[in-house]
Scaffold this motif. Structure first.
Motif, PDB file in Angstrom:
ATOM      1  N   ALA A 103       0.847  -1.194   0.000  1.00 45.41           N
ATOM      2  CA  ALA A 103       0.000   0.000   0.000  1.00 45.41           C
ATOM      3  C   ALA A 103       0.883   1.244   0.000  1.00 45.41           C
ATOM      4  CB  ALA A 103      -0.904  -0.008   1.229  1.00 45.41           C
ATOM      5  N   ILE A 104       0.610   2.159  -0.898  1.00 47.51           N
ATOM      6  CA  ILE A 104       1.369   3.408  -0.969  1.00 47.51           C
ATOM      7  C   ILE A 104       0.537   4.572  -0.432  1.00 47.51           C
ATOM      8  CG2 ILE A 104       2.406   5.090  -2.551  1.00 47.51           C
ATOM      9  CD1 ILE A 104       3.219   2.559  -4.236  1.00 47.51           C
ATOM     10  N   GLY A 105      -0.688   4.713  -0.906  1.00 46.57           N
ATOM     11  CA  GLY A 105      -1.528   5.775  -0.366  1.00 46.57           C
ATOM     12  C   GLY A 105      -2.878   5.857  -1.038  1.00 46.57           C
TER      13      GLY A 105
ATOM     14  N   GLU B 124       5.148  12.311  -1.418  1.00 50.29           N
ATOM     15  CA  GLU B 124       4.943  13.131  -2.611  1.00 50.29           C
ATOM     16  C   GLU B 124       3.491  13.058  -3.092  1.00 50.29           C
ATOM     17  OE1 GLU B 124       7.025  15.264  -3.520  1.00 50.29           O
ATOM     18  OE2 GLU B 124       8.656  14.553  -2.243  1.00 50.29           O
ATOM     19  N   LEU B 125       2.876  11.892  -2.948  1.00 53.90           N
ATOM     20  CA  LEU B 125       1.460  11.759  -3.305  1.00 53.90           C
ATOM     21  C   LEU B 125       0.606  12.661  -2.417  1.00 53.90           C
ATOM     22  CD1 LEU B 125      -0.967  10.446  -4.737  1.00 53.90           C
ATOM     23  CD2 LEU B 125      -0.836   8.588  -3.063  1.00 53.90           C
ATOM     24  N   ASN B 126       0.881  12.668  -1.133  1.00 53.63           N
ATOM     25  CA  ASN B 126       0.099  13.492  -0.209  1.00 53.63           C
ATOM     26  C   ASN B 126       0.311  14.984  -0.446  1.00 53.63           C
ATOM     27  OD1 ASN B 126      -1.045  11.252   0.935  1.00 53.63           O
ATOM     28  ND2 ASN B 126       0.311  11.198   2.716  1.00 53.63           N
ATOM     29  N   LYS B 127       1.493  15.354  -0.949  1.00 53.67           N
ATOM     30  CA  LYS B 127       1.712  16.743  -1.344  1.00 53.67           C
ATOM     31  C   LYS B 127       0.812  17.102  -2.526  1.00 53.67           C
ATOM     32  CE  LYS B 127       6.576  17.126   0.092  1.00 53.67           C
ATOM     33  NZ  LYS B 127       7.972  17.289  -0.414  1.00 53.67           N
ATOM     34  N   VAL B 128       0.692  16.175  -3.463  1.00 53.20           N
ATOM     35  CA  VAL B 128      -0.186  16.384  -4.617  1.00 53.20           C
ATOM     36  C   VAL B 128      -1.627  16.579  -4.154  1.00 53.20           C
ATOM     37  CG1 VAL B 128      -1.220  15.256  -6.637  1.00 53.20           C
ATOM     38  CG2 VAL B 128       1.255  15.167  -6.290  1.00 53.20           C
ATOM     39  N   LEU B 129      -2.058  15.738  -3.219  1.00 54.30           N
ATOM     40  CA  LEU B 129      -3.445  15.794  -2.741  1.00 54.30           C
ATOM     41  C   LEU B 129      -3.725  17.052  -1.926  1.00 54.30           C
ATOM     42  CD1 LEU B 129      -3.973  12.052  -1.686  1.00 54.30           C
ATOM     43  CD2 LEU B 129      -4.434  13.153  -3.893  1.00 54.30           C
TER      44      LEU B 129
ATOM     45  N   MET C  60      -8.418  12.075  -0.073  1.00 51.84           N
ATOM     46  CA  MET C  60      -8.262  11.444   1.234  1.00 51.84           C
ATOM     47  C   MET C  60      -6.821  10.991   1.463  1.00 51.84           C
ATOM     48  SD  MET C  60     -11.775   9.173   1.038  1.00 51.84           S
ATOM     49  CE  MET C  60     -11.485   8.304   2.575  1.00 51.84           C
ATOM     50  N   PRO C  61      -5.887  11.903   1.701  1.00 56.90           N
ATOM     51  CA  PRO C  61      -4.499  11.489   1.953  1.00 56.90           C
ATOM     52  C   PRO C  61      -4.392  10.602   3.185  1.00 56.90           C
ATOM     53  CG  PRO C  61      -4.838  13.805   2.533  1.00 56.90           C
ATOM     54  CD  PRO C  61      -6.059  13.356   1.802  1.00 56.90           C
TER      55      PRO C  61
END
Length: 331
Positions: free
Chosen positions: A124-126, A278-283, A300-301
């Motif tokens: 799981a990444i995010g 980095e994904l959560n920064k995008v979100l 939903m980060p």
């Protein structure tokens, strides 16, 4: 002789330590330099449509954050099974990832025998986000709200049918959950996708459906369907006048059409943490949140651990529904 043996043992021990350190150093080094080549993000659907559109929007922003190209590869078929199996067997180096969603890692594991384990075979990444599902009916059905619809269904058990995007889909299992909770009967009419299901709902061939709110919004705006309730813990900002099932006395209707990113099992921890950050920064980007809100999706980060827990709970939810309704789909 004994001295020689001791030296041999010492050299062997040192060699073992060096070898072990070498093995450890490889993934650490790769994590520090990650990514140093293009990343492949598999979309388990054909090009076009909501999931593909979402994948491209996220990939475009994520590639800028990582400083590396992210290539979207569409791999439809088998309700996401083909793409999921492909990623599960890929090298766990962070260069082959999957847009997992409620079908691949929620409803399918609950009703089908799959060639992969949705938890054990993936990292799981995010989470990306989710859109609720909405119970809609044909306007000719004489019910203005959920309470009236349930009363009508109980008085007319042979008159109602509902369409779905296919056997075992969220649009199928969600209605079965509602039928169980409301103690009503409706005939299930499965279709090959949500579009033909909508066609027959609008024509009055079926009377109800539980599509994603995103898919239903155009029909709601034109008053061609009537909304009765949405899934989720709170009302959707996109359609704030539609009450939740929970508000109307139906608990447990938290299932949503969700999307996230996973990779093969045993990915390096440092790579996972970097991708998640980095994904959560995008979100967290206000413009993306605004775009997604207009499409009835809430970003939903989550941490990898939180996303894993979410997936496990979603599988458990739909497994219970499938067991209670005796639903098992043959591949």
């Amino acid at each position: 002789m004994k001295l020689i043996q001791n030296k041999v043992i010492k050299y062997a021990f040192c060699a073992l330590i060096a070898s072990s350190l070498g093995l450890i150093a490889v993934p650490m080094a790769s994590a520090q330099s990650y990514p140093n080549k293009p990343i492949k993000l598999i979309a388990p659907v054909a090009a076009g449509g909501g999931l593909d559109n979402l994948a491209r929007k996220v990939a475009d922003r994520l590639s800028k954050n990582l400083g590396q190209t992210i290539v979207i590869e569409n791999m439809g078929g088998g309700g996401g099974t083909i793409a999921s199996q492909y990623v599960a067997k890929a090298a766990p180096d962070g260069y082959t990832l999957l847009v997992s969603y409620v079908a691949t890692h929620g409803t399918n594991p609950a009703v089908r025998k799959l060639p992969y384990d949705a938890i054990k075979d993936f990292t799981a990444i995010g989470m990306i986000g989710a859109t609720p599902n909405v119970l809609v009916i044909n306007p000719d059905v004489p019910a203005k709200n959920l309470k009236e619809f349930v009363a009508y269904a109980k008085k007319n058990p042979a008159k109602l049918s509902y369409g779905s995007a296919g056997p075992g889909s969220l649009t199928h299992l969600g209605v079965e959950q509602f039928k169980l909770g409301a103690d009503i009967f409706m005939v299930h009419i499965p279709y090959r996708g949500i579009a033909p299901a909508f066609t027959d709902l609008l024509a009055g061939q079926t009377q109800a459906m539980l599509p994603s709110l995103f898919a239903a919004v155009p029909y709601l705006k034109s008053n061609r369907v009537r909304a009765l309730a949405v899934t989720g813990l709170k009302r959707s900002p996109a359609e704030p006048n539609i009450p939740t099932f929970k508000e109307l006395g139906y608990n447990g209707f938290d299932g949503q059409q969700w999307y996230g990113i996973t990779g093969p099992a045993n990915m390096p921890e440092a790579v996972v943490r970097k991708l998640n950050a980095e994904l959560n920064k995008v979100l967290a980007s206000p413009d993306l949140a605004e775009q997604m809100a207009s499409e009835a999706m809430t970003l939903m980060p989550m941490s990898p651990e939180q996303f894993t827990t979410y997936v496990k709970e979603d599988i458990a939810r739909w497994t219970k529904v499938a067991k209670d309704r005796k639903i098992e789909i043959e591949n």
